[in-house]
Design a protein around this motif. Structure first.
Motif, PDB file in Angstrom:
ATOM      1  N   TYR A   2       2.420  -5.404  -3.760  1.00 33.36           N
ATOM      2  CA  TYR A   2       2.483  -6.465  -2.766  1.00 33.36           C
ATOM      3  C   TYR A   2       1.176  -6.406  -1.986  1.00 33.36           C
ATOM      4  O   TYR A   2       0.930  -5.422  -1.286  1.00 33.36           O
ATOM      5  N   ALA A   3       0.362  -7.440  -2.094  1.00 28.50           N
ATOM      6  CA  ALA A   3      -0.916  -7.506  -1.377  1.00 28.50           C
ATOM      7  C   ALA A   3      -1.757  -6.258  -1.657  1.00 28.50           C
ATOM      8  O   ALA A   3      -2.325  -5.663  -0.754  1.00 28.50           O
ATOM      9  N   TRP A   4      -1.798  -5.848  -2.917  1.00 27.19           N
ATOM     10  CA  TRP A   4      -2.628  -4.747  -3.392  1.00 27.19           C
ATOM     11  C   TRP A   4      -2.255  -3.401  -2.776  1.00 27.19           C
ATOM     12  O   TRP A   4      -3.095  -2.512  -2.641  1.00 27.19           O
ATOM     13  N   ARG A   5      -0.960  -3.234  -2.452  1.00 31.61           N
ATOM     14  CA  ARG A   5      -0.415  -1.973  -1.932  1.00 31.61           C
ATOM     15  C   ARG A   5       1.039  -1.880  -2.357  1.00 31.61           C
ATOM     16  O   ARG A   5       1.611  -2.841  -2.855  1.00 31.61           O
ATOM     17  N   ILE A   6       1.663  -0.706  -2.073  1.00 34.32           N
ATOM     18  CA  ILE A   6       3.105  -0.655  -2.281  1.00 34.32           C
ATOM     19  C   ILE A   6       3.738  -1.548  -1.216  1.00 34.32           C
ATOM     20  O   ILE A   6       3.138  -1.783  -0.167  1.00 34.32           O
ATOM     21  N   PRO A   7       4.927  -2.063  -1.453  1.00 33.12           N
ATOM     22  CA  PRO A   7       5.562  -2.923  -0.443  1.00 33.12           C
ATOM     23  C   PRO A   7       5.706  -2.188   0.898  1.00 33.12           C
ATOM     24  O   PRO A   7       6.025  -0.995   0.933  1.00 33.12           O
ATOM     25  N   ARG A   8       5.477  -2.902   1.962  1.00 36.58           N
ATOM     26  CA  ARG A   8       5.556  -2.320   3.305  1.00 36.58           C
ATOM     27  C   ARG A   8       6.924  -1.687   3.557  1.00 36.58           C
ATOM     28  O   ARG A   8       7.019  -0.618   4.152  1.00 36.58           O
ATOM     29  N   VAL A   9       7.997  -2.337   3.081  1.00 36.62           N
ATOM     30  CA  VAL A   9       9.335  -1.779   3.305  1.00 36.62           C
ATOM     31  C   VAL A   9       9.499  -0.432   2.605  1.00 36.62           C
ATOM     32  O   VAL A   9      10.188   0.457   3.110  1.00 36.62           O
ATOM     33  N   VAL A  10       8.853  -0.262   1.469  1.00 34.45           N
ATOM     34  CA  VAL A  10       8.909   1.012   0.756  1.00 34.45           C
ATOM     35  C   VAL A  10       8.083   2.052   1.509  1.00 34.45           C
ATOM     36  O   VAL A  10       8.535   3.179   1.725  1.00 34.45           O
ATOM     37  N   ARG A  11       6.897   1.676   1.922  1.00 36.53           N
ATOM     38  CA  ARG A  11       6.044   2.604   2.689  1.00 36.53           C
ATOM     39  C   ARG A  11       6.772   3.077   3.950  1.00 36.53           C
ATOM     40  O   ARG A  11       6.814   4.274   4.243  1.00 36.53           O
ATOM     41  N   ASP A  12       7.366   2.138   4.674  1.00 38.21           N
ATOM     42  CA  ASP A  12       8.063   2.495   5.913  1.00 38.21           C
ATOM     43  C   ASP A  12       9.261   3.402   5.632  1.00 38.21           C
ATOM     44  O   ASP A  12       9.505   4.355   6.367  1.00 38.21           O
ATOM     45  N   TRP A  13       9.999   3.113   4.571  1.00 33.60           N
ATOM     46  CA  TRP A  13      11.134   3.951   4.204  1.00 33.60           C
ATOM     47  C   TRP A  13      10.653   5.362   3.863  1.00 33.60           C
ATOM     48  O   TRP A  13      11.243   6.354   4.301  1.00 33.60           O
ATOM     49  N   LEU A  14       9.583   5.448   3.089  1.00 32.32           N
ATOM     50  CA  LEU A  14       9.044   6.758   2.725  1.00 32.32           C
ATOM     51  C   LEU A  14       8.581   7.538   3.952  1.00 32.32           C
ATOM     52  O   LEU A  14       8.770   8.759   4.028  1.00 32.32           O
ATOM     53  N   ARG A  15       7.990   6.859   4.909  1.00 32.57           N
ATOM     54  CA  ARG A  15       7.540   7.541   6.128  1.00 32.57           C
ATOM     55  C   ARG A  15       8.711   8.145   6.899  1.00 32.57           C
ATOM     56  O   ARG A  15       8.585   9.200   7.508  1.00 32.57           O
ATOM     57  N   LYS A  16       9.854   7.467   6.882  1.00 32.03           N
ATOM     58  CA  LYS A  16      11.011   7.892   7.677  1.00 32.03           C
ATOM     59  C   LYS A  16      11.936   8.863   6.939  1.00 32.03           C
ATOM     60  O   LYS A  16      12.786   9.480   7.571  1.00 32.03           O
ATOM     61  N   SER A  76      -1.950  -8.510 -12.382  1.00 27.16           N
ATOM     62  CA  SER A  76      -3.317  -8.370 -12.892  1.00 27.16           C
ATOM     63  C   SER A  76      -3.988  -7.078 -12.451  1.00 27.16           C
ATOM     64  O   SER A  76      -4.674  -6.446 -13.234  1.00 27.16           O
ATOM     65  N   GLU A  77      -3.826  -6.674 -11.173  1.00 28.38           N
ATOM     66  CA  GLU A  77      -4.459  -5.437 -10.713  1.00 28.38           C
ATOM     67  C   GLU A  77      -3.824  -4.959  -9.415  1.00 28.38           C
ATOM     68  O   GLU A  77      -3.160  -5.721  -8.732  1.00 28.38           O
ATOM     69  N   ILE A  78      -4.085  -3.682  -9.095  1.00 31.41           N
ATOM     70  CA  ILE A  78      -3.516  -3.081  -7.894  1.00 31.41           C
ATOM     71  C   ILE A  78      -4.562  -2.901  -6.800  1.00 31.41           C
ATOM     72  O   ILE A  78      -4.259  -2.357  -5.736  1.00 31.41           O
ATOM     73  N   GLY A  79      -5.783  -3.356  -7.035  1.00 31.87           N
ATOM     74  CA  GLY A  79      -6.824  -3.249  -6.015  1.00 31.87           C
ATOM     75  C   GLY A  79      -7.085  -1.799  -5.659  1.00 31.87           C
ATOM     76  O   GLY A  79      -7.212  -0.945  -6.527  1.00 31.87           O
ATOM     77  N   ASN A  80      -7.115  -1.493  -4.379  1.00 32.28           N
ATOM     78  CA  ASN A  80      -7.415  -0.149  -3.887  1.00 32.28           C
ATOM     79  C   ASN A  80      -6.137   0.567  -3.425  1.00 32.28           C
ATOM     80  O   ASN A  80      -6.172   1.391  -2.519  1.00 32.28           O
ATOM     81  N   ALA A  81      -5.017   0.244  -4.060  1.00 34.86           N
ATOM     82  CA  ALA A  81      -3.724   0.800  -3.645  1.00 34.86           C
ATOM     83  C   ALA A  81      -3.715   2.321  -3.662  1.00 34.86           C
ATOM     84  O   ALA A  81      -3.075   2.953  -2.813  1.00 34.86           O
ATOM     85  N   ASP A  82      -4.414   2.921  -4.594  1.00 39.94           N
ATOM     86  CA  ASP A  82      -4.407   4.380  -4.701  1.00 39.94           C
ATOM     87  C   ASP A  82      -4.864   5.037  -3.403  1.00 39.94           C
ATOM     88  O   ASP A  82      -4.307   6.058  -2.988  1.00 39.94           O
TER      89      ASP A  82
END
Length: 165
Positions: free
Chosen positions: A54-68, A85-91
């Motif tokens: 999502y927007a060249w990153r993991i989904p925000r809801v997933v990131r927030d869940w992982l943080r908590k 097509s690509e993940i951009g600079n997600a890494d």
């Protein structure tokens, strides 16, 4: 353990392939996120997180869940991201998240699957979608092999375009 989030099924398909090949448990994050369930998860040492891009990153809801959420036992994390097509600079962002959680980031694998972000792109017809999935199979197998052998994923492409995205 494989933790996955999927909107249209691409990431679920990849997560299931990985789980079947490795014999690992599969946890659907959609249900946990919807229920605001951030109770600790007993993961074992290795965790594979499969998400769409999502927007060249993991989904925000997933990131927030992982943080908590405490991932009990986790030491190493591999990210597998599906995209059109690509993940951009997600890494870069995945590594920052692992640093926050004091986990060893084993890299990010990009799996090109049928495009489904119809606000900007046209979804492929059925036959073209089947061909895209068939072309993704070697990349899925490569991700499975890396995890099985406890290897980091190869470094992703890091051109100006990727950093810009």
């Amino acid at each position: 353990m494989i933790l996955y989030f999927s909107g249209t099924g691409n990431s679920k398909y990849v997560a299931k392939r990985i789980a079947d090949a490795l014999g690992d448990a599969l946890v659907n994050l959609n249900d946990r996120i919807k229920a605001s369930d951030t109770s600790p998860v007993e993961t074992g040492e290795r965790v594979i997180i499969v998400t769409p891009t999502y927007a060249w990153r993991i989904p925000r809801v997933v990131r927030d869940w992982l943080r908590k959420t405490e991932l009990r036992g986790a030491k190493q994390v591999w990210f597998v991201m599906t995209c059109g097509s690509e993940i951009g600079n997600a890494d870069k962002y995945n590594r920052e998240l692992c640093t926050e959680k004091r986990l060893s980031c084993m890299g990010t694998a990009q799996i090109v699957m049928p495009e489904n972000y119809i606000a900007m792109f046209n979804a492929p017809q059925a036959e073209e979608a089947r061909q895209i999935v068939a072309r993704a199979e070697p990349d899925i197998d490569g991700a499975i092999a890396a995890v099985r052998e406890n290897r980091a994923f190869p470094p992703p492409r890091r051109k100006f375009y990727d950093r810009f995205m």
